[in-house]
Design a protein around this motif. Structure first.
Motif, PDB file in Angstrom:
ATOM      1  N   ASN A 198       0.824  -1.213   0.000  1.00 38.50           N
ATOM      2  CA  ASN A 198       0.000   0.000   0.000  1.00 38.50           C
ATOM      3  C   ASN A 198       0.849   1.251   0.000  1.00 38.50           C
ATOM      4  O   ASN A 198       0.478   2.270  -0.519  1.00 38.50           O
ATOM      5  CB  ASN A 198      -0.921   0.017   1.225  1.00 38.50           C
ATOM      6  CG  ASN A 198      -2.050  -0.984   1.046  1.00 38.50           C
ATOM      7  OD1 ASN A 198      -2.119  -1.626   0.003  1.00 38.50           O
ATOM      8  ND2 ASN A 198      -2.901  -1.106   2.029  1.00 38.50           N
ATOM      9  N   LYS A 199       2.009   1.165   0.627  1.00 33.10           N
ATOM     10  CA  LYS A 199       2.876   2.346   0.690  1.00 33.10           C
ATOM     11  C   LYS A 199       3.698   2.438  -0.588  1.00 33.10           C
ATOM     12  O   LYS A 199       4.213   1.451  -1.087  1.00 33.10           O
ATOM     13  CB  LYS A 199       3.809   2.241   1.916  1.00 33.10           C
ATOM     14  CG  LYS A 199       3.112   2.674   3.217  1.00 33.10           C
ATOM     15  CD  LYS A 199       2.963   4.196   3.281  1.00 33.10           C
ATOM     16  CE  LYS A 199       1.858   4.641   4.212  1.00 33.10           C
ATOM     17  NZ  LYS A 199       0.611   4.994   3.544  1.00 33.10           N
ATOM     18  N   ILE A 200       3.824   3.642  -1.079  1.00 31.67           N
ATOM     19  CA  ILE A 200       4.575   3.844  -2.322  1.00 31.67           C
ATOM     20  C   ILE A 200       6.029   4.123  -1.945  1.00 31.67           C
ATOM     21  O   ILE A 200       6.298   4.834  -0.979  1.00 31.67           O
ATOM     22  CB  ILE A 200       4.013   5.055  -3.086  1.00 31.67           C
ATOM     23  CG1 ILE A 200       2.513   4.865  -3.296  1.00 31.67           C
ATOM     24  CG2 ILE A 200       4.715   5.253  -4.403  1.00 31.67           C
ATOM     25  CD1 ILE A 200       1.795   6.123  -3.680  1.00 31.67           C
ATOM     26  N   ALA A 201       6.942   3.566  -2.743  1.00 34.12           N
ATOM     27  CA  ALA A 201       8.372   3.804  -2.478  1.00 34.12           C
ATOM     28  C   ALA A 201       8.644   5.317  -2.472  1.00 34.12           C
ATOM     29  O   ALA A 201       8.121   6.060  -3.295  1.00 34.12           O
ATOM     30  CB  ALA A 201       9.202   3.115  -3.551  1.00 34.12           C
ATOM     31  N   LYS A 202       9.486   5.745  -1.517  1.00 37.48           N
ATOM     32  CA  LYS A 202       9.732   7.177  -1.295  1.00 37.48           C
ATOM     33  C   LYS A 202      10.229   7.872  -2.576  1.00 37.48           C
ATOM     34  O   LYS A 202       9.753   8.927  -2.949  1.00 37.48           O
ATOM     35  CB  LYS A 202      10.754   7.332  -0.169  1.00 37.48           C
ATOM     36  CG  LYS A 202      10.918   8.768   0.329  1.00 37.48           C
ATOM     37  CD  LYS A 202      11.580   8.786   1.705  1.00 37.48           C
ATOM     38  CE  LYS A 202      11.946  10.204   2.116  1.00 37.48           C
ATOM     39  NZ  LYS A 202      13.252  10.635   1.627  1.00 37.48           N
ATOM     40  N   GLY A 203      11.177   7.236  -3.265  1.00 34.62           N
ATOM     41  CA  GLY A 203      11.757   7.829  -4.472  1.00 34.62           C
ATOM     42  C   GLY A 203      10.705   8.076  -5.541  1.00 34.62           C
ATOM     43  O   GLY A 203      10.677   9.131  -6.179  1.00 34.62           O
ATOM     44  N   VAL A 204       9.820   7.098  -5.709  1.00 38.59           N
ATOM     45  CA  VAL A 204       8.762   7.215  -6.718  1.00 38.59           C
ATOM     46  C   VAL A 204       7.849   8.384  -6.351  1.00 38.59           C
ATOM     47  O   VAL A 204       7.505   9.222  -7.198  1.00 38.59           O
ATOM     48  CB  VAL A 204       7.922   5.914  -6.814  1.00 38.59           C
ATOM     49  CG1 VAL A 204       6.785   6.078  -7.817  1.00 38.59           C
ATOM     50  CG2 VAL A 204       8.804   4.746  -7.201  1.00 38.59           C
ATOM     51  N   MET A 205       7.485   8.459  -5.068  1.00 44.50           N
ATOM     52  CA  MET A 205       6.545   9.503  -4.653  1.00 44.50           C
ATOM     53  C   MET A 205       7.157  10.896  -4.817  1.00 44.50           C
ATOM     54  O   MET A 205       6.457  11.837  -5.196  1.00 44.50           O
ATOM     55  CB  MET A 205       6.087   9.267  -3.206  1.00 44.50           C
ATOM     56  CG  MET A 205       4.674   9.747  -2.934  1.00 44.50           C
ATOM     57  SD  MET A 205       3.464   9.149  -4.169  1.00 44.50           S
ATOM     58  CE  MET A 205       2.230  10.413  -4.120  1.00 44.50           C
ATOM     59  N   GLU A 206       8.448  11.004  -4.567  1.00 44.10           N
ATOM     60  CA  GLU A 206       9.112  12.311  -4.747  1.00 44.10           C
ATOM     61  C   GLU A 206       9.034  12.750  -6.215  1.00 44.10           C
ATOM     62  O   GLU A 206       8.761  13.911  -6.523  1.00 44.10           O
ATOM     63  CB  GLU A 206      10.576  12.241  -4.290  1.00 44.10           C
ATOM     64  CG  GLU A 206      10.722  12.373  -2.778  1.00 44.10           C
ATOM     65  CD  GLU A 206      12.145  12.117  -2.295  1.00 44.10           C
ATOM     66  OE1 GLU A 206      13.049  11.916  -3.138  1.00 44.10           O
ATOM     67  OE2 GLU A 206      12.345  12.098  -1.062  1.00 44.10           O
ATOM     68  N   GLU A 207       9.284  11.802  -7.091  1.00 40.07           N
ATOM     69  CA  GLU A 207       9.216  12.072  -8.537  1.00 40.07           C
ATOM     70  C   GLU A 207       7.785  12.466  -8.939  1.00 40.07           C
ATOM     71  O   GLU A 207       7.571  13.408  -9.693  1.00 40.07           O
ATOM     72  CB  GLU A 207       9.673  10.803  -9.279  1.00 40.07           C
ATOM     73  CG  GLU A 207       9.625  10.890 -10.779  1.00 40.07           C
ATOM     74  CD  GLU A 207      10.886  11.462 -11.432  1.00 40.07           C
ATOM     75  OE1 GLU A 207      11.024  11.273 -12.636  1.00 40.07           O
ATOM     76  OE2 GLU A 207      11.706  12.097 -10.732  1.00 40.07           O
ATOM     77  N   VAL A 208       6.798  11.717  -8.409  1.00 41.36           N
ATOM     78  CA  VAL A 208       5.395  12.014  -8.705  1.00 41.36           C
ATOM     79  C   VAL A 208       5.037  13.418  -8.207  1.00 41.36           C
ATOM     80  O   VAL A 208       4.389  14.199  -8.917  1.00 41.36           O
ATOM     81  CB  VAL A 208       4.466  10.944  -8.063  1.00 41.36           C
ATOM     82  CG1 VAL A 208       3.006  11.377  -8.109  1.00 41.36           C
ATOM     83  CG2 VAL A 208       4.626   9.605  -8.776  1.00 41.36           C
ATOM     84  N   GLN A 209       5.485  13.764  -6.990  1.00 39.71           N
ATOM     85  CA  GLN A 209       5.197  15.097  -6.421  1.00 39.71           C
ATOM     86  C   GLN A 209       5.790  16.188  -7.311  1.00 39.71           C
ATOM     87  O   GLN A 209       5.171  17.216  -7.571  1.00 39.71           O
ATOM     88  CB  GLN A 209       5.804  15.234  -5.006  1.00 39.71           C
ATOM     89  CG  GLN A 209       5.180  14.323  -3.964  1.00 39.71           C
ATOM     90  CD  GLN A 209       3.817  14.795  -3.470  1.00 39.71           C
ATOM     91  OE1 GLN A 209       3.306  15.823  -3.904  1.00 39.71           O
ATOM     92  NE2 GLN A 209       3.220  14.042  -2.562  1.00 39.71           N
ATOM     93  N   LYS A 210       7.033  15.927  -7.786  1.00 39.64           N
ATOM     94  CA  LYS A 210       7.728  16.911  -8.612  1.00 39.64           C
ATOM     95  C   LYS A 210       6.943  17.177  -9.902  1.00 39.64           C
ATOM     96  O   LYS A 210       6.703  18.325 -10.285  1.00 39.64           O
ATOM     97  CB  LYS A 210       9.142  16.391  -8.930  1.00 39.64           C
ATOM     98  CG  LYS A 210      10.003  17.378  -9.724  1.00 39.64           C
ATOM     99  CD  LYS A 210      11.363  16.766 -10.074  1.00 39.64           C
ATOM    100  CE  LYS A 210      11.466  16.540 -11.571  1.00 39.64           C
ATOM    101  NZ  LYS A 210      12.728  15.952 -12.011  1.00 39.64           N
ATOM    102  N   TRP A 211       6.511  16.106 -10.558  1.00 36.66           N
ATOM    103  CA  TRP A 211       5.787  16.256 -11.828  1.00 36.66           C
ATOM    104  C   TRP A 211       4.371  16.784 -11.600  1.00 36.66           C
ATOM    105  O   TRP A 211       3.851  17.547 -12.411  1.00 36.66           O
ATOM    106  CB  TRP A 211       5.777  14.930 -12.593  1.00 36.66           C
ATOM    107  CG  TRP A 211       7.066  14.744 -13.315  1.00 36.66           C
ATOM    108  CD1 TRP A 211       8.249  14.329 -12.774  1.00 36.66           C
ATOM    109  CD2 TRP A 211       7.345  15.043 -14.688  1.00 36.66           C
ATOM    110  NE1 TRP A 211       9.231  14.333 -13.731  1.00 36.66           N
ATOM    111  CE2 TRP A 211       8.707  14.761 -14.913  1.00 36.66           C
ATOM    112  CE3 TRP A 211       6.567  15.509 -15.752  1.00 36.66           C
ATOM    113  CZ2 TRP A 211       9.315  14.935 -16.157  1.00 36.66           C
ATOM    114  CZ3 TRP A 211       7.164  15.670 -16.995  1.00 36.66           C
ATOM    115  CH2 TRP A 211       8.531  15.388 -17.186  1.00 36.66           C
ATOM    116  N   GLY A 212       3.769  16.380 -10.495  1.00 37.71           N
ATOM    117  CA  GLY A 212       2.412  16.830 -10.192  1.00 37.71           C
ATOM    118  C   GLY A 212       2.344  18.324  -9.934  1.00 37.71           C
ATOM    119  O   GLY A 212       1.279  18.942 -10.047  1.00 37.71           O
TER     120      GLY A 212
END
Length: 365
Positions: A4-18
């Protein structure tokens, strides 16, 4: 990705693009740009999508992860979130598009992404149903306004993503039908589309009830304007289906002949308006605000019975209560609108306004 938890690195990238700005395109621009599908234009289109799609998809993934009332943790919503994250990864790991071969590979990949997301609408509907089972049944749906607004943004964004991918893929057709630019028909006859959508709705009514009211269409069949026929078909089909169902149920046990549904197509300078009128008894005024919410449906979700169906092709007479709000989003996507006026005790008129000019930019939630 079962966790359920998203890997930290992926989420940082998603936040950046979002956090990046989305770029809207108008029907007119898509039509003019797509009218010359040269290899160079296809390359430009692919490069645009390579940058634009991750921004749009990241925004939705972030929202899917932070919904109220624990909706984000419902199994169906986690499934949808993972589809969005997988698509985000696919797009971000694709190298820069420099030539015809890259463009071909990219087009194959976004085709796959579109297929991956085919069942997003019914799966989200299932998530909302899973949530409703947990909530206090006495809870006023106005309190769930936040979820309703999220779903409006979410589905509007999905319409845009699918339009951009579908348009790019369709421009590769070596033998496009006459007057078609990708998904856009430059000389679409609203009367003809209304006729075809009405026939489809009528055949479903016949299948479910054994009989169906007549449908009369008024308007000039030779009048055309540029629009996306699949979008119009979906909207008119939904409105006519609702009208047929209302009339059929009202007159089923009556010895009177069921009155016909009337469809009127009017071409104004700014708008093309399609009115669908029925004498199906109407909707009480207190019920009108509910018809555009996603949380109110008397119907069963077909996914409860058959979880693997494709929403784009599956239809039942009642659907699962998403037809009207989603039809209104399709109308608004190209600058139109959908309004429902009802006379309780008589019938309902639906006014579908379509912008004739095609110059309004996509609404970007």
């Amino acid at each position: 990705m079962a966790a359920n938890k998203i890997a930290k690195g992926v989420m940082e990238e998603v936040q950046k693009w979002g956090a990046m700005k989305q770029t809207g395109v108008s029907l007119l621009y898509m039509m003019e740009f797509g009218s010359r599908p040269t290899p160079r234009n296809l390359l430009i289109s692919a490069q645009f999508l390579h940058k634009e799609l991750p921004v749009r998809i990241a925004r939705r993934a972030i929202e899917l992860d932070s919904l109220p009332y624990g909706l984000s943790n419902k199994p169906a919503v986690l499934k949808v979130r993972d589809w969005y994250l997988d698509s985000f990864r696919d797009l971000r790991s694709f190298p820069d598009i420099k030539d015809k071969n890259d463009e071909f590979e990219f087009t194959q990949m976004i085709k796959m992404i579109k297929v991956r997301h085919n069942n997003v609408v019914p799966t989200m509907a299932l998530g909302v149903q899973q949530l409703k089972k947990d909530l206090n049944p006495k809870m006023d749906y106005n309190d769930l306004d936040e979820i309703h607004q999220f779903l409006d943004r979410f589905y509007m964004s999905r319409i845009g993503i699918r339009m951009l991918i579908g348009q790019h893929v369709a421009l590769h057709d070596p033998n496009p039908p006459p007057d078609c630019v990708g998904y856009i028909h430059t000389k679409m006859s609203p009367v003809e589309v209304a006729r075809s959508a009405s026939e489809d709705a009528r055949s479903i009514c016949l299948r479910e009830y054994g009989s169906s009211p007549d449908i009369n269409i008024y308007g000039d069949p030779n009048f055309t304007f540029p629009y996306v026929p699949t979008h119009l078909h979906l909207m008119v089909f939904e409105l006519v289906k609702n009208s047929l169902r209302a009339v059929q149920e009202r007159f089923m046990d009556s010895d009177k002949v069921a009155p016909p549904i009337r469809i009127i197509v009017a071409d104004g300078l700014e708008d093309v308006t399609i009115k669908v009128s029925d004498e199906g008894g109407g909707i009480p005024r207190s019920g009108l605000p509910k018809i555009f919410t996603y949380l109110y449906s008397t119907a069963k979700n077909p996914l409860d019975e058959q979880p693997e169906i494709d929403f784009e092709t599956a239809t039942t007479m009642a659907g699962y209560g998403y037809g009207l709000p989603i039809s209104r989003l399709y109308a608004k996507y190209f600058g139109g609108d959908l309004q429902i006026i009802s006379m309780e005790g008589y019938g309902t008129d639906a006014y579908l306004h379509l912008s004739r000019l095609g110059d309004s930019e996509e609404p970007l939630p």
